[in-house]
Design an enzyme around this catalytic site. Structure first.
Site, PDB file in Angstrom:
ATOM      1  N   GLN A   1      -7.678  -0.810   3.233  1.00  0.00           N
ATOM      2  CA  GLN A   1      -8.473  -1.350   4.344  1.00  0.00           C
ATOM      3  C   GLN A   1      -9.868  -1.804   3.912  1.00  0.00           C
ATOM      4  O   GLN A   1     -10.655  -2.243   4.753  1.00  0.00           O
ATOM      5  CB  GLN A   1      -8.599  -0.306   5.471  1.00  0.00           C
ATOM      6  CG  GLN A   1      -7.278   0.008   6.159  1.00  0.00           C
ATOM      7  CD  GLN A   1      -6.790  -1.117   7.092  1.00  0.00           C
ATOM      8  OE1 GLN A   1      -7.508  -2.083   7.372  1.00  0.00           O
ATOM      9  NE2 GLN A   1      -5.562  -0.983   7.569  1.00  0.00           N
TER      10      GLN A   1
ATOM     11  N   CYS B   1       0.954   2.056  12.536  1.00  0.00           N
ATOM     12  CA  CYS B   1       2.147   2.576  11.884  1.00  0.00           C
ATOM     13  C   CYS B   1       2.729   3.754  12.651  1.00  0.00           C
ATOM     14  O   CYS B   1       3.881   4.077  12.508  1.00  0.00           O
ATOM     15  CB  CYS B   1       1.812   2.998  10.462  1.00  0.00           C
ATOM     16  SG  CYS B   1       0.857   1.759   9.619  1.00  0.00           S
TER      17      CYS B   1
ATOM     18  N   GLY C   1       0.807  -1.219   0.000  1.00  0.00           N
ATOM     19  CA  GLY C   1       0.000   0.000   0.000  1.00  0.00           C
ATOM     20  C   GLY C   1       0.838   1.265   0.000  1.00  0.00           C
ATOM     21  O   GLY C   1       0.530   2.231  -0.713  1.00  0.00           O
ATOM     22  N   THR C   2       1.916   1.280   0.773  1.00  0.00           N
ATOM     23  CA  THR C   2       2.726   2.498   0.880  1.00  0.00           C
ATOM     24  C   THR C   2       3.317   2.866  -0.474  1.00  0.00           C
ATOM     25  O   THR C   2       3.262   4.024  -0.910  1.00  0.00           O
ATOM     26  CB  THR C   2       3.859   2.285   1.911  1.00  0.00           C
ATOM     27  OG1 THR C   2       3.251   1.892   3.149  1.00  0.00           O
ATOM     28  CG2 THR C   2       4.680   3.535   2.114  1.00  0.00           C
TER      29      THR C   2
ATOM     30  N   ALA D   1      -1.850  -6.935   0.226  1.00  0.00           N
ATOM     31  CA  ALA D   1      -2.314  -8.297   0.541  1.00  0.00           C
ATOM     32  C   ALA D   1      -2.374  -8.582   2.040  1.00  0.00           C
ATOM     33  O   ALA D   1      -3.192  -9.382   2.486  1.00  0.00           O
ATOM     34  CB  ALA D   1      -1.374  -9.319  -0.120  1.00  0.00           C
ATOM     35  N   HIS D   2      -1.507  -7.913   2.830  1.00  0.00           N
ATOM     36  CA  HIS D   2      -1.325  -8.406   4.198  1.00  0.00           C
ATOM     37  C   HIS D   2      -2.431  -8.033   5.175  1.00  0.00           C
ATOM     38  O   HIS D   2      -2.423  -8.480   6.314  1.00  0.00           O
ATOM     39  CB  HIS D   2       0.059  -8.008   4.740  1.00  0.00           C
ATOM     40  CG  HIS D   2       0.212  -6.573   5.134  1.00  0.00           C
ATOM     41  ND1 HIS D   2       0.180  -6.167   6.439  1.00  0.00           N
ATOM     42  CD2 HIS D   2       0.414  -5.459   4.397  1.00  0.00           C
ATOM     43  CE1 HIS D   2       0.380  -4.848   6.494  1.00  0.00           C
ATOM     44  NE2 HIS D   2       0.517  -4.405   5.263  1.00  0.00           N
TER      45      HIS D   2
ATOM     46  N   ASN E   1      -8.239   3.345   8.148  1.00  0.00           N
ATOM     47  CA  ASN E   1      -7.553   2.307   8.925  1.00  0.00           C
ATOM     48  C   ASN E   1      -7.809   2.415  10.427  1.00  0.00           C
ATOM     49  O   ASN E   1      -7.764   1.421  11.138  1.00  0.00           O
ATOM     50  CB  ASN E   1      -6.041   2.335   8.659  1.00  0.00           C
ATOM     51  CG  ASN E   1      -5.464   3.727   8.690  1.00  0.00           C
ATOM     52  OD1 ASN E   1      -5.921   4.622   7.981  1.00  0.00           O
ATOM     53  ND2 ASN E   1      -4.467   3.924   9.515  1.00  0.00           N
TER      54      ASN E   1
HETATM   55  C1  LIG Z   1      -5.075   2.835   4.748  1.00  0.00           C
HETATM   56  C2  LIG Z   1      -3.702   2.307   4.601  1.00  0.00           C
HETATM   57  N1  LIG Z   1      -2.962   2.674   3.551  1.00  0.00           N
HETATM   58  C3  LIG Z   1      -1.721   2.226   3.350  1.00  0.00           C
HETATM   59  C4  LIG Z   1      -1.136   1.346   4.254  1.00  0.00           C
HETATM   60  C5  LIG Z   1       0.239   0.845   3.976  1.00  0.00           C
HETATM   61  O1  LIG Z   1       0.162  -0.429   3.407  1.00  0.00           O
HETATM   62  P1  LIG Z   1       1.455  -1.399   3.407  1.00  0.00           P
HETATM   63  O2  LIG Z   1       1.648  -1.830   4.833  1.00  0.00           O
HETATM   64  O3  LIG Z   1       1.070  -2.519   2.498  1.00  0.00           O
HETATM   65  O4  LIG Z   1       2.592  -0.602   2.892  1.00  0.00           O
HETATM   66  C6  LIG Z   1      -1.860   0.939   5.381  1.00  0.00           C
HETATM   67  C7  LIG Z   1      -1.245   0.040   6.394  1.00  0.00           C
HETATM   68  O5  LIG Z   1      -1.480   0.183   7.574  1.00  0.00           O
HETATM   69  C8  LIG Z   1      -3.179   1.420   5.557  1.00  0.00           C
HETATM   70  O6  LIG Z   1      -3.919   1.053   6.601  1.00  0.00           O
END
Ligand SMILES: Cc1ncc(COP(=O)(O)O)c(C=O)c1O
Length: 390
Positions: free
Chosen positions: A180, A326, A71-72, A201-202, A152
């Site tokens: 999410q 995070c 996601g990031t 995916a996680h 999230n």
């Molecule tokens: C809304 C949202 N976007 C992005 C991310 C980041 O995703 P990733 O952990 O796959 O980089 C998260 C992870 O907590 C999230 O909740």
């Protein structure tokens, strides 16, 4: 001691069927998907088969799907890539005030280093964004509107088609972070009418370190990483074939489980909120009760620090989160709750409980017992707690 995991929004255990599906891609199929020999071609077939499956799940063409590390990375590519593409013509971005840092941080960086004006799209006290407000914010200089699908911290679900329509009326691209919501509620890029969508995916029983970015056919964004022609140069680097296979598998499982999961989690969430509020005074649900992913329950407990509750519950074997995982480690109040107009003290008393497929009513009853005892004990010691509803 019992171990109860209520932090599924941070991450989830990998489903055994996902592990099974990934194993061949970690052993026999080890070729580089870019190599032209048989080993490489085998890996390429696994990669492209998974791309077709993931694309079908979100209702796009496989050519519109780019695999990333999660996601990031997807959010960074969408926000920064769009800004870099449009920098000669536009100078304005609109991002949700309650976004994940994966959207907020690149937007802030564009503002401080590349002269972009970044406007935060407000949310109301339920965590919802209004299309009328968005209409006031977008201008002909806006390159991108980025507003997440499900939050999230609170689980609140935005009306993405309505928001995307406003962006498009103004000639602006629309991106949504569906990290999410994917696998929990319907994510269909055509119905949502978005130009870009991030997923990972996680959070849905898949492996960590794999995700995707949907980019609608014809939308141009500048590359932000260099070093290879993988993923049509939008995400260079040797493809994570096992991860991609795992992503496709966890979405396949989500597809067959989605209705059942939703019903299960709605029942659990209602039971948890109602029982807890019946047992403890001065507990507030943060975010809309009806427009949310039911697995996420964010509660404020007047007069106590969320961090103190979190640590006490951890000692009882219960894992949950204060604010977003995070950003844990920081004691700053959650920017999501602050954006919703919550008092900083109320924000600091918030705890996120995020349930999953394996969560049971018995587990929640145990958590309620421990939580009631913890909050009563902390309140008895707290100079700040005065019963509000006495
Ligand atoms: C809304 C949202 N976007 C992005 C991310 C980041 O995703 P990733 O952990 O796959 O980089 C998260 C992870 O907590 C999230 O909740």
């Amino acid at each position: 001691m019992k171990q109860i995991y209520l932090d599924h929004n941070a991450t989830t255990p990998v489903h055994p069927e996902v592990i099974e599906a990934m194993l061949p891609a970690l052993s026999g199929i080890y070729g580089n998907a870019s190599s032209v020999h048989t080993f490489g071609r085998e890996a390429k077939v696994a990669l492209e088969t998974a791309r077709e499956q993931v694309a079908a799940f979100i209702n796009c063409d496989p050519s519109e799907l780019y695999f990333t590390s999660g996601g990031t990375e997807s959010d960074n590519i969408a926000v920064t890539g769009t800004a870099r593409q449009y920098r000669d013509r536009k100078n304005h971005l609109v991002v949700g005030a309650a976004e994940h840092q994966a959207v907020l941080a690149p937007a802030n960086r564009l503002s401080t280093h590349e002269n972009w004006q970044v406007e935060l799209m407000p949310v109301d006290d339920d965590g919802l964004s209004s299309s009328d407000k968005l209409r006031e914010l977008v201008t002909d200089k806006t390159a991108l509107v980025s507003i997440m699908h499900a939050n999230n911290e609170t689980g609140v679900i935005q009306d993405i088609p309505a928001l995307a329509a406003v962006a498009h009326e103004a000639g602006t691209l629309f991106h949504t972070d569906a990290v999410q919501s994917i696998g929990k509620t319907r994510v269909d890029v055509a119905a949502m009418d978005c130009d870009m969508l991030s997923l990972t995916a996680h959070k849905i029983y898949g492996p960590k370190g794999i995700g995707a970015l949907y980019i609608r056919q014809g939308v141009k964004i500048a590359p932000i990483m260099f070093g290879g022609s993988h993923e049509k140069r939008r995400r260079p680097g040797t493809e994570n074939v096992a991860g991609v296979v795992g992503l496709a598998k966890c979405l396949e499982i989500a597809q067959r489980q989605m209705d059942q999961d939703w019903t299960h989690l709605t029942g659990l969430s209602d039971h948890f909120i109602d029982t807890l509020m019946g047992r403890l005074p001065d507990v507030r649900l943060n975010g809309s009760r009806s427009q949310r992913v039911p697995q996420t329950v964010n509660l404020s407990f007047a007069g106590v620090e969320g961090e103190a509750i979190l640590l006490s519950l951890d000692m009882e074997g219960i894992a949950c989160s204060s604010g977003s995982a995070c950003s844990s480690g920081s004691t700053a109040p959650s920017h999501v709750l602050i954006a919703m107009g919550k008092d900083p003290v109320v924000s600091q008393s918030a705890i996120r409980f995020s349930m999953g497929r394996s969560t049971t009513k018995e587990q929640l009853d145990y958590v309620i017992e421990k939580l009631v005892a913890t909050v009563e004990r902390l309140r008895a010691m707290s100079p700040y707690y005065k019963r509000e509803s006495a």
